[in-house]
Design an enzyme around this catalytic site. Structure first.
Site, PDB file in Angstrom:
ATOM      1  N   GLU A   1      35.402  35.813  45.159  1.00 47.58           N
ATOM      2  CA  GLU A   1      36.153  35.760  43.901  1.00 47.58           C
ATOM      3  C   GLU A   1      35.134  35.517  42.792  1.00 47.58           C
ATOM      4  OE1 GLU A   1      39.291  32.761  41.813  1.00 47.58           O
ATOM      5  OE2 GLU A   1      39.607  33.182  43.942  1.00 47.58           O
TER       6      GLU A   1
ATOM      7  N   CYS B   1      37.113  32.395  34.695  1.00 47.67           N
ATOM      8  CA  CYS B   1      36.666  33.744  35.052  1.00 47.67           C
ATOM      9  C   CYS B   1      37.555  34.808  34.437  1.00 47.67           C
ATOM     10  CB  CYS B   1      36.601  33.898  36.565  1.00 47.67           C
ATOM     11  SG  CYS B   1      38.136  33.510  37.423  1.00 47.67           S
TER      12      CYS B   1
END
Length: 492
Positions: free
Chosen positions: A243, A277
């Site tokens: 991720e 993110c």
């Protein structure tokens, strides 16, 4: 003693590490990294604990995980303060992180049954069954921006599925990692089921290089994710879930309520001091008067955002970045954009020397060639103008990343076009890019991940499917395939 290996707190044998509050400089934590030998000990402990843990009923594992949820609830104030002090984020935001950790337990239990539970289909001569089995020993690499919630999103589904875990927090948030581990200890996990190793690059490399590792679950930068992918290449037997980050676009189309759209943009770009993110890194605005008015209002509101310490009152919207070095990196990135021809609308400023308190920055890059396709992990927003919606989508997709993308528009047909053409794992409409639901998968494509989304789909990479054909008894079929003869043998 800051390592938890095989049910004991031990002292690391590696380099000394200290952690200070990134705003005040207050010493918060110190300890030693785990060396390669201790990483190996943690793996052996996890391997030894795996058979018994995996053979427990799901209900028995669930009881221990739910006990951890109760401990999170009863220790919410203390854990909130630890996360806030260590990361620099305001108390209010750290509290939402702990709440997300608590909610993750029930969501992960439900996801386990929906995504990886058991199924049985009756057949004329028996049944077809689907079960799921744990991988074994999994390493979890945690990030610093959500040092409790994001590792939790790997650890909880991994344990529920029957895996054992070696957890390495970010070297920038060792205190939060230790605090969470102490709650797991109180939850009564058997020795070796969950182990904690502290450290930086050397510890991480020792952990990812373990031959007896069955998988690695990672949240962090694309650069580190690519390194891990290369390191584990040629080992298809190991599950790898990456991720990673994004260079995320937010498209502003028609705006009926400018302040509502500005609020959404600030939530997308500057929450957590730009250290999510999914944060918007690229703002795509229509050319013309409407885009000009929107940008002017965005700058006016953003320049009122004053970062503060975690416990300031009234609470600030944003706190400090994770470190003074991280703040300087954002300033350097802005200076490089200016040198390329970028036109600064709002200059990022370090409020005080020796701290990580950084105000947001906005720089227009329309017409500038060669802008790097990179994630600047902080409160820096780049702006481009577009003429048509088709052009906006092309600009949005002009990145090697593919994590999140958003649209502000009153027209659903444009959102439906974006859904068809956007190359991103998260595509939002009139919602902040930083908004995500744990009941949905979370992840991206391209340089943002390797098609192993977390959240609701974390259960998928924490177990593998086992298919079975079953019958309670064995009888000779009444109809045989051609060429088979089971008649009594004829004497010759």
């Amino acid at each position: 003693m800051t390592l938890w290996i095989n049910g004991d707190w031990v002292t690391g044998q590696g380099a000394l590490r200290v952690k200070c509050n990134p705003v005040s400089g207050e010493l918060l934590w110190q300890g030693n990294d785990a060396d390669a030998a201790q990483v190996g000990q943690a793996c052996r402990a996890a391997r030894a604990a795996f058979p018994r843990w995996a053979r427990l009923s799901f209900g028995d594992r669930q009881v221990r995980v739910e006990r951890f949820a109760g401990l999170l609830e009863s220790n919410k104030v203390e854990l909130t303060a630890i996360i806030a002090r260590e990361t620099g984020k305001p108390r209010w935001e750290a509290a939402t992180e702990v709440t997300a950790m608590i909610n993750k337990i029930a969501i992960s239990i439900k996801a386990y049954h929906v995504r990886t539970g058991e199924q049985r289909s009756e057949m004329p001569d028996g049944a077809a069954s689907l079960r799921h089995r744990p991988h074994g020993v999994l390493a979890v690499f945690g990030p610093y921006n959500f040092p409790g919630h994001l590792p939790n999103g790997h650890i909880v589904p991994a344990l529920l599925a029957g895996n054992t875990v070696i957890f390495k927090p970010s070297e920038l948030t060792p205190w939060s990692g230790e605090a969470v581990m102490r709650l797991w200890q109180q939850a009564g996990l058997p020795s070796g089921v969950l182990n904690l190793v502290q450290g930086g690059r050397e510890t991480g490399q020792a952990l990812s290089a373990l031959e007896d590792l069955d998988g690695l679950l990672f949240t962090g930068s694309a650069n580190t994710g690519y390194q891990l992918h290369r390191q584990l290449s040629g080992q298809p037997e190991k599950i790898l879930a990456l991720e990673m980050g994004g260079n995320n676009p937010l498209i502003i189309d028609d705006v009926a309520d400018i302040d509502a759209a500005v609020h959404l943009t600030i939530q997308s770009a500057f929450v957590t001091a730009g250290q999510r993110c999914t944060c918007a890194r690229r703002l795509l605005l229509k050319s013309g008067a409407q885009g000009d008015a929107f940008l002017a209002r965005l700058v006016a509101v953003s320049q009122r955002l004053t970062p503060g310490n975690w416990d300031d009152e009234p609470q600030p919207f944003i706190g400090g970045l994770i470190s003074e070095q991280a703040a300087h990196q954002v300033v350097t990135a802005w200076q490089e954009l200016e040198a390329m021809g970028g036109r600064t609308q709002l200059a990022p400023r370090l409020l005080r020397a020796g701290t990580s308190l950084l105000t947001p920055g906005i720089v227009e890059m329309t017409g500038v060639a060669g802008v790097p396709d990179e994630e600047v992990f902080g409160p820096l927003l780049r702006v481009w103008r577009y003429d048509t919606f088709d052009e906006a989508i092309r600009m949005a997709n002009n990145t090697r990343f593919g994590l999140s993308c958003g649209l502000v528009s009153s027209r659903r047909d444009k959102f439906e076009q974006l859904l068809l053409e956007a190359r991103a794992g998260i595509v939002n409409w009139n919602k902040p890019l930083t908004g995500a639901a744990s009941t949905a998968p979370f992840g991206g494509v391209g340089a943002s991940g390797n098609h192993r989304p977390s959240a609701w789909y974390a259960a998928d990479y924490c177990a593998w499917p086992m298919a079975s054909l079953e019958s309670d008894s064995l009888t000779l079929p009444t109809t045989l395939n051609p060429g088979l003869d089971f008649s009594e043998e004829v004497e010759r």
